[in-house]
Design an enzyme around this catalytic site. Sequence first.
Site, PDB file in Angstrom:
ATOM      1  N   LYS A   1       0.864  -1.197   0.000  1.00  0.00           N
ATOM      2  CA  LYS A   1       0.000   0.000   0.000  1.00  0.00           C
ATOM      3  C   LYS A   1       0.896   1.242   0.000  1.00  0.00           C
ATOM      4  O   LYS A   1       1.895   1.289   0.728  1.00  0.00           O
ATOM      5  CB  LYS A   1      -0.924   0.000   1.226  1.00  0.00           C
ATOM      6  CG  LYS A   1      -1.785   1.275   1.314  1.00  0.00           C
ATOM      7  CD  LYS A   1      -2.995   1.103   2.210  1.00  0.00           C
ATOM      8  CE  LYS A   1      -2.711   1.197   3.693  1.00  0.00           C
ATOM      9  NZ  LYS A   1      -2.139   2.512   4.114  1.00  0.00           N
TER      10      LYS A   1
ATOM     11  N   GLU B   1      -9.449   7.486   3.735  1.00  0.00           N
ATOM     12  CA  GLU B   1      -9.383   7.712   5.188  1.00  0.00           C
ATOM     13  C   GLU B   1      -9.920   9.082   5.559  1.00  0.00           C
ATOM     14  O   GLU B   1      -9.493  10.113   5.018  1.00  0.00           O
ATOM     15  CB  GLU B   1      -7.920   7.561   5.670  1.00  0.00           C
ATOM     16  CG  GLU B   1      -7.796   7.770   7.179  1.00  0.00           C
ATOM     17  CD  GLU B   1      -6.526   7.187   7.787  1.00  0.00           C
ATOM     18  OE1 GLU B   1      -5.784   6.462   7.090  1.00  0.00           O
ATOM     19  OE2 GLU B   1      -6.276   7.457   8.980  1.00  0.00           O
TER      20      GLU B   1
HETATM   21  O1  KIV Z   1      -1.361   2.100   8.925  1.00  0.00           O
HETATM   22  C1  KIV Z   1      -2.527   1.689   8.951  1.00  0.00           C
HETATM   23  O2  KIV Z   1      -2.931   0.964   9.857  1.00  0.00           O
HETATM   24  C2  KIV Z   1      -3.406   2.099   7.847  1.00  0.00           C
HETATM   25  C3  KIV Z   1      -4.853   1.808   7.906  1.00  0.00           C
HETATM   26  C4  KIV Z   1      -5.587   1.911   9.133  1.00  0.00           C
HETATM   27  C5  KIV Z   1      -5.608   2.142   6.706  1.00  0.00           C
HETATM   28  O3  KIV Z   1      -2.945   2.656   6.914  1.00  0.00           O
END
Ligand code: KIV
Length: 268
Positions: free
Chosen positions: A116, A185
């Site tokens: 991600k 978010e």
């Molecule tokens: O770092 C994280 O936990 C996240 C999520 C909560 C989306 O990016």
Amino acid sequence: MQQDKLTVPAIVEMKRKGEKITSLTAYDALFAKLLDQAGVDVILVGDSCAMVFQGEETTLPFTMEEAIYHSRVVRRGVQRALLVADMPFMSYQVSTAEAMHNAGLFFKKALVDAVKIEGGRREVETIAKIVAAGMPVMGHLGLTPQSIRAFGTYSVQARSEAAANDLLLDAQALQDAGVFAVVLEKIPEALAKKVTEALDIPTIGIGAGVHCDGQVLVAHDALGLFTDFKPKFVRRYAELAETVVAAVQNYCRDVKAATFPSSDESYR
Ligand code: KIV
């Protein structure tokens, strides 16, 4: 019976079928195993690990080495869920070559299913290259915690019409660059609905309302283990911090009173 392992195409297909996607964070094998057994679809090794697990104030100090370590141990606990790892702050912004190298380390050393990356149009060139190399990428828009120093606060993002239009353009650019899903978010729910309807790929919301294709929470928030603060969007499904403190108090009481261990708990 163990269900089939979830893949990136299977997660995308869930949107087409109108099936909501569930996602929670994990930082260790034990928790990952419990979440996997419970049927969570996407397990995220979030860089929230820095705040929740390491006690840092922000996600910024999280390093590649730490991210790979946590992803490796989480991998051991996951059989069914799709495993996604957060790329840490400054592991993908310096150059596309460095980003590709670092993304590759997650796939080689931690056997993740996807990484991600936070950010919209400014990251699409890099994301497209990572995706083209066969490494699936999840996007992340709205309140992107790695930009906390620029935002100044963890407040709701994209409230103005201009910022909402910008976010929509970012989401479309991410989809065009090949991301398979995007985290939204802390944005208004009406905007999250608009983005969700505009995209073919799933949106996974955190503080973005019910219209997203799925939801993600930090597991330690949802389970009431992390209690330093509780954002409005967190629903607590358990109060495990209270349970742990009470259990440990009982243990201390028993040791002090010499009622633990009993003869049944001792060897002869
Ligand atoms: O770092 C994280 O936990 C996240 C999520 C909560 C989306 O990016």
